[in-house]
Enzyme design. Structure first.
Site, PDB file in Angstrom:
ATOM      1  N   GLU A 254       0.794  -1.157  -0.047  1.00 57.97           N
ATOM      2  CA  GLU A 254       0.124   0.051   0.034  1.00 57.97           C
ATOM      3  C   GLU A 254       0.825   1.208   0.134  1.00 57.97           C
ATOM      4  O   GLU A 254       1.779   1.257   0.811  1.00 57.97           O
ATOM      5  CB  GLU A 254      -1.101  -0.208   1.238  1.00 57.97           C
ATOM      6  CG  GLU A 254      -1.612   1.179   1.714  1.00 57.97           C
ATOM      7  CD  GLU A 254      -2.486   1.931   0.373  1.00 57.97           C
ATOM      8  OE1 GLU A 254      -3.366   1.051  -0.026  1.00 57.97           O
ATOM      9  OE2 GLU A 254      -2.550   3.265   0.240  1.00 57.97           O
ATOM     10  N   GLN A 255       0.562   2.139  -0.937  1.00 63.68           N
ATOM     11  CA  GLN A 255       1.444   3.262  -1.062  1.00 63.68           C
ATOM     12  C   GLN A 255       1.405   4.397   0.347  1.00 63.68           C
ATOM     13  O   GLN A 255       2.285   4.900   0.507  1.00 63.68           O
ATOM     14  CB  GLN A 255       1.010   3.984  -2.398  1.00 63.68           C
ATOM     15  CG  GLN A 255      -0.329   4.653  -2.305  1.00 63.68           C
ATOM     16  CD  GLN A 255      -0.574   5.344  -3.426  1.00 63.68           C
ATOM     17  OE1 GLN A 255      -0.012   5.470  -4.564  1.00 63.68           O
ATOM     18  NE2 GLN A 255      -1.634   6.058  -3.523  1.00 63.68           N
TER      19      GLN A 255
ATOM     20  N   ARG B 185     -16.459   4.857   5.974  1.00 67.48           N
ATOM     21  CA  ARG B 185     -15.496   4.145   5.148  1.00 67.48           C
ATOM     22  C   ARG B 185     -14.186   3.573   6.264  1.00 67.48           C
ATOM     23  O   ARG B 185     -13.797   2.469   6.115  1.00 67.48           O
ATOM     24  CB  ARG B 185     -14.716   4.694   4.146  1.00 67.48           C
ATOM     25  CG  ARG B 185     -15.531   4.999   2.833  1.00 67.48           C
ATOM     26  CD  ARG B 185     -14.970   5.740   1.755  1.00 67.48           C
ATOM     27  NE  ARG B 185     -15.804   5.973   0.766  1.00 67.48           N
ATOM     28  CZ  ARG B 185     -15.771   5.211  -0.327  1.00 67.48           C
ATOM     29  NH1 ARG B 185     -14.822   4.290  -0.576  1.00 67.48           N
ATOM     30  NH2 ARG B 185     -16.678   5.154  -1.344  1.00 67.48           N
TER      31      ARG B 185
ATOM     32  N   TYR C   4     -27.351   9.731   3.620  1.00 70.75           N
ATOM     33  CA  TYR C   4     -27.782   8.514   4.583  1.00 70.75           C
ATOM     34  C   TYR C   4     -26.726   8.699   5.622  1.00 70.75           C
ATOM     35  O   TYR C   4     -25.854   9.225   5.716  1.00 70.75           O
ATOM     36  CB  TYR C   4     -27.758   7.233   3.619  1.00 70.75           C
ATOM     37  CG  TYR C   4     -26.113   7.020   3.022  1.00 70.75           C
ATOM     38  CD1 TYR C   4     -25.090   6.632   3.739  1.00 70.75           C
ATOM     39  CD2 TYR C   4     -26.168   7.418   1.769  1.00 70.75           C
ATOM     40  CE1 TYR C   4     -23.815   6.453   3.202  1.00 70.75           C
ATOM     41  CE2 TYR C   4     -24.650   7.212   1.127  1.00 70.75           C
ATOM     42  CZ  TYR C   4     -23.771   6.852   1.849  1.00 70.75           C
ATOM     43  OH  TYR C   4     -22.413   6.694   1.353  1.00 70.75           O
TER      44      TYR C   4
ATOM     45  N   ASP D  62     -11.699  -0.840  -8.652  1.00 71.24           N
ATOM     46  CA  ASP D  62     -11.617   0.321  -9.745  1.00 71.24           C
ATOM     47  C   ASP D  62     -10.265   0.381 -10.625  1.00 71.24           C
ATOM     48  O   ASP D  62     -10.540   0.977 -11.498  1.00 71.24           O
ATOM     49  CB  ASP D  62     -11.379   1.539  -8.669  1.00 71.24           C
ATOM     50  CG  ASP D  62     -12.772   2.128  -8.082  1.00 71.24           C
ATOM     51  OD1 ASP D  62     -13.720   1.618  -8.213  1.00 71.24           O
ATOM     52  OD2 ASP D  62     -12.766   3.515  -7.615  1.00 71.24           O
TER      53      ASP D  62
END
Ligand SMILES: Cc1cc2nc3c(=O)[nH]c(=O)nc-3n(C[C@H](O)[C@H](O)[C@H](O)COP(=O)(O)OP(=O)(O)OC[C@H]3O[C@@H](n4cnc5c(N)ncnc54)[C@H](O)[C@@H]3O)c2cc1C
Length: 399
Positions: free
Chosen positions: A34-35, A108, A217, A295
């Site tokens: 992971e960067q 998230r 939401y 993605d």
């Protein structure tokens, strides 16, 4: 398997971590690069429909995530200026009854943190931080990720889960040509405590109007409200989670919209803006021992709320395919791609097409808007639009 297959993954986002967890649970040895220097997610929400929560349950996270989530009882549509309201679909018990799993929303960071904790419980050193991938390579026997610091992370298989600007994708297929849609997404989080009571109904809301729409939401058991507002604008081109705008600019973009929406925007401390770009659906995701997920291979407009869900489904199906053919990794990757590509590409095209449904000029005028809503948002049209998404089962789908 005579020895554990070694899998190297670029990107520890929601898709990369879901894949890592699914693969570790099936006995593979996984390292994810992971960067970012710290494992964290942006302060924003994500909606996860039943097809996604089904996978999270299969990964053993149902209970942990249930405690962190918020469960809308339904979705409603509201007209931009008058605030007139229509039911879109019921959720809550209806989602569980119909699809077997709940429709949940998350901060998230909560979803990401739960996935990361589960990964680290199985392999504490699986996630390597500050490790930016700049490309990939392979021979007939191995695949490798090349990192910016000169390190080469080698495995039997390499996976690019490195998001919309994927270095692995560019290494396999060359630079992509995103097309700016002329739309920007505003997003922000509001503390629920300060909101008027009538805005606290346990519903997820989609505002529709000419040249824009907005969605909100709750998150984190209802403590926060997540706002996403889409406007047609051509002066902002950056695709970024961290590009900040101002509350005044966001309010100006929604001038003339209903007071309830203005109230929410005024409650956002820092609104962020993201230029929405489209990429054509890809005709291949894999080359030999290297593949893509999330993605990196099917970035989509967020209008069906399915990008992260697709990335999670991808990770789970990929783990199933590799477990089914550990002796022939390239074959397993082809099966994964065959199982997933058509569905993910359909999300990309459907999400682009729905722009006109949300933003239609007929919505400018009250009487025309009512006719329009009856035609485009009646229960049959809604079911046609969403049922194929929610009924899919990544845990049993043909591979
Ligand atoms: C405004 C907005 C709202 C959305 N709402 C929803 C929703 O409600 N529901 C839903 O399902 N989806 C939603 N989405 C889509 C969703 O956010 C994405 O589809 C999802 O985050 C994709 O996950 P991913 O793991 O593939 O990529 P990412 O989340 O982008 O993760 C990629 C990871 O790779 C890392 N990385 C990148 N490059 C490198 C590199 N070179 N080397 C190493 N690491 C690297 C990144 O730091 C990151 O950690 C929304 C998107 C937007 C813009």
């Amino acid at each position: 398997m005579s020895r554990k297959l070694k899998i190297v993954i670029a990107g520890a986002g929601l898709g990369g971590l879901a894949a890592t967890l699914g693969l570790l649970q099936r006995g593979f040895d996984v390292d994810v690069y992971e960067q970012a220097l710290a494992l964290r997610e942006v302060g924003a929400g994500v909606q996860v429909s039943a097809n996604g929560t089904r996978v999270l349950h299969a990964l053993g996270l149902g209970e942990a995530l249930g405690a962190l989530s918020w469960e809308p009882q339904g979705k409603v549509l509201r007209l931009w200026q008058s605030g007139e309201t229509w039911p879109m679909f019921d959720l809550g018990a209806e989602s569980v009854g119909r699809y077997g799993f709940p429709y949940l929303t998350f901060h998230r960071a909560d979803l990401h943190g739960t996935l990361a904790d589960a990964v680290r419980r199985i392999k504490p050193g699986a996630v390597h931080l500050g490790a930016k991938c700049i490309g990939c390579a392979q021979n007939g026997e191995t695949a490798a990720l090349h990192l910016e610091d000169g390190t080469v992370a080698e495995g039997d298989i390499a996976i690019g889960a490195d998001g919309v600007h994927s270095a692995v994708r560019q290494s396999l297929f060359g630079p992509d040509r995103p097309h700016f849609t002329g739309l920007i997404a505003w997003r922000g989080v509001v503390a629920s405590a300060g909101l008027p009571v009538h805005l606290l109904r346990p519903l997820s809301t989609n505002w529709v109007g000419p040249r824009g729409h907005a969605v909100h939401y709750f998150l984190r058991r209802g403590e926060l409200l997540n706002f996403v507002g889409i406007r047609e604008r051509s002066d902002w081109l950056e695709e970024s989670w961290i590009a900040a705008g101002t509350t005044a600019e966001c309010l100006a973009d929604f001038a003339g919209w209903h007071e309830d929406l203005q109230t929410l925007i005024r409650g956002i401390a820092t609104p962020y803006k993201w230029a929405l770009k489209i990429r054509q659906p890809m005709s291949a995701w894999s080359v030999g021992r290297v593949t893509l997920l999330g993605d990196a291979c099917h970035a989509t407009l967020p209008f069906m709320a399915q990008g992260a869900v697709m990335a999670i489904e991808d990770g789970y199906v990929l783990a199933r395919c590799l477990a089914g053919a550990p002796g022939d990794p390239a074959h397993a990757l082809r099966r994964y791609e065959q199982a997933r590509r058509e569905r993910a590409n359909r999300v990309v095209t459907s999400s682009s097409r729905i722009t006109d449904v949300f933003h239609n000029e007929d919505l400018a005028d009250g009487a025309r808007a009512r006719t329009y809503m009856a035609e485009h948002w009646n229960p049959d049209r809604v079911r046609e639009r969403y049922d194929w998404l929610f009924t899919y089962d990544a845990t049993t789908a043909a591979i």
